[in-house]
Scaffold this active site. Structure first.
Site, PDB file in Angstrom:
ATOM      1  N   TYR A 159       0.831  -1.220   0.000  1.00 46.46           N
ATOM      2  CA  TYR A 159       0.000   0.000   0.000  1.00 46.46           C
ATOM      3  C   TYR A 159       0.862   1.265   0.000  1.00 46.46           C
ATOM      4  O   TYR A 159       0.682   2.168  -0.827  1.00 46.46           O
ATOM      5  CB  TYR A 159      -0.915  -0.038   1.225  1.00 46.46           C
ATOM      6  N   LYS A 163       1.310   4.236  -2.876  1.00 46.24           N
ATOM      7  CA  LYS A 163       0.913   5.631  -2.629  1.00 46.24           C
ATOM      8  C   LYS A 163       2.113   6.581  -2.761  1.00 46.24           C
ATOM      9  O   LYS A 163       1.965   7.710  -3.240  1.00 46.24           O
ATOM     10  CB  LYS A 163       0.274   5.764  -1.238  1.00 46.24           C
TER      11      LYS A 163
END
Ligand code: NAD
Length: 254
Positions: A159, A163
């Protein structure tokens, strides 16, 4: 709704992707209430129709099923909106997935899926919108990144990597597109209560741990995000580009 011209989005043609998600739906309602002409996109047509039906009659948005990882579908969807409305003023991408595990246990599928939805899809969207907006002489692109663009939480190997890369991609895109009048930004919000974070926040210990890391001592509320999205889409945000705007109660200061 009476609005300060600096924050006016009335009449803007805006695509929202991930529109039926916790944050996407709220952003869509916020923009719809302020008179934006919306085209809402997400994976399931039925859910999109439900969301559109919840808007008042005169503000009912259009909907279109879209998987942002499908390159050709993205190009067609973005081009069709511009053709139908005669322009595309903004794209807000609120699609995303969240898979967490320690690196040693993280599956290749989870890593690759996360990259596909949180990075490659945003690239397809940015590219498709950039082509149209550059030719038209301007536009606004906003992605939902995360505090994970900066913060390195354990178990966030997929994740946080996706990002952080998204936050860097918007910097490059912003630099390239600035002379064309197109701004490209991201929102880096702290944890918000949505279906994405339901499992995390329903565990009292983990919830307390999340809160303990936010100096302002509360979760991010949808309204915190709206204000930033409005700013980045409206005339007041015209000179802001390449930024990940952290809406995080100080989380990235810790
Ligand atoms: N909720 C949080 O705490 C939080 C914090 C920081 C960043 N974010 C980011 O904000 C964004 C929205 O999160 P949310 O909390 O609303 O999540 P959510 O799970 O409620 O909504 C995500 C939406 O994205 C859609 N989606 C997933 N894959 C897609 C694809 N391939 N094509 C099109 N749509 C797809 C889903 O159908 C869903 O409607 C995500 O990018 C997330 O990473 C969320």
């Amino acid at each position: 709704m009476q609005c300060d011209p600096l924050f006016e989005v009335k009449g803007m043609v805006v695509i929202v992707t991930g529109a039926t998600g916790g944050i996407g739906a709220q952003i869509s309602r916020c923009l719809g209430m302020r008179g934006a002409r919306l085209v809402l996109m997400d994976l399931e047509q039925e859910t999109l129709d439900c969301l559109a039906d919840s808007f008042p009659g005169d503000a009912k948005p259009q909907t279109r099923r879209l998987d942002i990882c499908d390159e050709e579908a993205v190009d067609n969807a973005v081009r069709d909106v511009a053709k139908k409305h005669g322009r595309l003023d903004a794209l807000v991408n609120a699609a995303g997935i969240y898979r967490v595990a320690p690196i040693a246990e993280l599956s290749s599928a989870d890593f690759l899926d996360t990259m596909a939805v949180n990075l490659t899809g945003p690239f397809f969207l940015t590219r498709a919108a950039a082509r149209i907006m550059s030719e038209a002489g301007g536009g606004r692109i906003v992605h939902l990144a995360s505090v994970s663009s900066l913060v390195s939480n354990p178990e966030y190997g997929a994740y946080a990597t996706s990002k952080a890369a998204l936050s860097q991609m918007i910097r490059v895109a912003a630099r390239e597109l600035a002379p064309k009048g197109v701004t490209v930004n991201a929102i880096g919000q702290a944890v918000t209560e949505t279906p994405l974070t339901q499992k995390l926040l329903s565990d009292p210990e983990r919830r307390a741990d999340v809160l303990s890391q936010i100096p302002m001592g509360r979760l991010c509320e949808p309204e915190d995000i709206f204000a930033a999205v409005l700013f980045l889409l409206a005339p007041g945000g015209a000179f802001v580009t390449g930024q990940t705007l952290y809406i995080d109660g100080g989380r990235t200061l810790v």
